[in-house]
Design an enzyme around this catalytic site. Structure first.
Site, PDB file in Angstrom:
ATOM      1  N   SER A  67       0.814  -1.221   0.000  1.00  0.00           N
ATOM      2  CA  SER A  67       0.000   0.000   0.000  1.00  0.00           C
ATOM      3  C   SER A  67       0.848   1.272   0.000  1.00  0.00           C
ATOM      4  O   SER A  67       2.009   1.265   0.410  1.00  0.00           O
ATOM      5  CB  SER A  67      -0.916   0.000   1.232  1.00  0.00           C
ATOM      6  OG  SER A  67      -1.670  -1.182   1.266  1.00  0.00           O
TER       7      SER A  67
HETATM    8  N1  SAM Z   1      -0.175  -5.191   4.202  1.00  0.00           N
HETATM    9  C1  SAM Z   1       0.474  -5.528   2.967  1.00  0.00           C
HETATM   10  C2  SAM Z   1       1.859  -4.965   2.865  1.00  0.00           C
HETATM   11  O1  SAM Z   1       2.289  -4.221   3.759  1.00  0.00           O
HETATM   12  O2  SAM Z   1       2.541  -5.311   1.880  1.00  0.00           O
HETATM   13  C3  SAM Z   1      -0.332  -5.146   1.741  1.00  0.00           C
HETATM   14  C4  SAM Z   1      -1.474  -6.048   1.578  1.00  0.00           C
HETATM   15  S1  SAM Z   1      -2.185  -6.165  -0.015  1.00  0.00           S
HETATM   16  C5  SAM Z   1      -2.871  -4.594  -0.278  1.00  0.00           C
HETATM   17  C6  SAM Z   1      -3.580  -7.191   0.437  1.00  0.00           C
HETATM   18  C7  SAM Z   1      -3.237  -8.586   0.810  1.00  0.00           C
HETATM   19  O3  SAM Z   1      -4.380  -9.207   1.350  1.00  0.00           O
HETATM   20  C8  SAM Z   1      -2.791  -9.461  -0.362  1.00  0.00           C
HETATM   21  O4  SAM Z   1      -1.538 -10.006  -0.091  1.00  0.00           O
HETATM   22  C9  SAM Z   1      -3.861 -10.535  -0.426  1.00  0.00           C
HETATM   23  O5  SAM Z   1      -3.402 -11.803  -0.849  1.00  0.00           O
HETATM   24  C10 SAM Z   1      -4.330 -10.566   1.011  1.00  0.00           C
HETATM   25  N2  SAM Z   1      -5.660 -11.169   1.239  1.00  0.00           N
HETATM   26  C11 SAM Z   1      -6.785 -11.081   0.488  1.00  0.00           C
HETATM   27  N3  SAM Z   1      -7.773 -11.798   1.057  1.00  0.00           N
HETATM   28  C12 SAM Z   1      -7.258 -12.339   2.192  1.00  0.00           C
HETATM   29  C13 SAM Z   1      -7.787 -13.165   3.228  1.00  0.00           C
HETATM   30  N4  SAM Z   1      -9.046 -13.618   3.231  1.00  0.00           N
HETATM   31  N5  SAM Z   1      -6.965 -13.525   4.231  1.00  0.00           N
HETATM   32  C14 SAM Z   1      -5.689 -13.105   4.282  1.00  0.00           C
HETATM   33  N6  SAM Z   1      -5.129 -12.321   3.335  1.00  0.00           N
HETATM   34  C15 SAM Z   1      -5.910 -11.943   2.305  1.00  0.00           C
END
Ligand code: SAM
Length: 219
Positions: A67
């Site tokens: 993000s």
């Molecule tokens: N916090 C992260 C960082 O600092 O790099 C960025 C996260 S990215 C915007 C969103 C993440 O949420 C992705 O890696 C995606 O695979 C994960 N995601 C989506 N649905 C999810 C779920 N049900 N449980 C866990 N992770 C999930």
């Protein structure tokens, strides 16, 4: 990395703190210190390193994103963290936000549904010495009941609704920050506070754009 490239990143980090965070109203000193301390360039692919502190999200593996720094800081500030808080992050991605959280609180639990990302984030956090982050591979819409209740939960993917398991795993007095919206890529950031066993208070913070939260209580 060459000394000149490191100097350039130092300058960009200063710009991030001064213009993108302080300049837009981030005031929590613990958040600012953590954002200054964590080397964002270590959480992204080499191709994008020169732009590590740019004012925007960047691609990571598996078509996901790390993000925008301001949004990371804004969400963490909204959690009103105390050093002793137990924090749950849903959506480990690169591990960057978990690393920032780990500089502010004692224990960070982070859940990622994609095994490749969970594995690489775990390895990266370990190599960089963030020993107070535990990464779990699984469906974060179900939370992580083993370590509940949490003083703070942050969801870094966009949900159609606030997942019930996350509300249940919030401590009384706990705060949950989550992007919620009916479109899979445009949401409103919500802050939910658990005020008693049964009561929650919710307010909307701002418009955001996150990748979808996919799972049994998500999309
Ligand atoms: N916090 C992260 C960082 O600092 O790099 C960025 C996260 S990215 C915007 C969103 C993440 O949420 C992705 O890696 C995606 O695979 C994960 N995601 C989506 N649905 C999810 C779920 N049900 N449980 C866990 N992770 C999930």
């Amino acid at each position: 990395m060459k000394p000149a490239a490191m100097k350039a990143l130092d300058r960009q980090r200063d710009v991030m703190i001064r213009e993108h965070l302080l300049g837009r109203g981030i005031r929590d000193q613990a958040v600012l210190n953590a954002m200054r301390e964590v080397p964002r360039e270590e959480f992204i692919d080499e191709r994008f390193r020169e732009d590590a502190y740019g004012d925007h999200p960047l691609p990571i593996d598996e078509r996901q994103t790390i993000s925008q720094p301001y949004i990371v800081a804004y969400m963490i500030e909204a959690l009103e963290l105390d050093a002793a808080d137990q924090v749950l992050e849903i959506g480990t991605g690169s591990g960057y936000a978990a690393a920032v959280l780990s500089r502010i609180v004692t224990n960070v639990y982070s859940v990622e549904r994609l095994s490749g990302l969970a594995h690489s984030a775990r390895k990266r956090l370990e190599l960089l010495g963030y020993t107070n982050v535990v990464v779990h591979e699984g469906d974060g819409t179900l939370g992580w009941p083993e370590h509940a209740p949490y003083d703070a939960i942050v969801v870094t993917a966009g949900a159609p609704n606030v997942p019930q398991p996350l509300l249940e795993q919030l401590a009384i007095g706990g705060r949950l920050v989550i992007p919620v919206g009916q479109s899979a890529d445009e949401q409103l950031l919500a802050l939910v506070r658990r005020v008693s066993e049964r009561d929650y208070r919710s307010k909307q913070l701002c418009g955001v754009r996150f990748v979808p939260l996919i799972g049994s209580a998500g999309w």
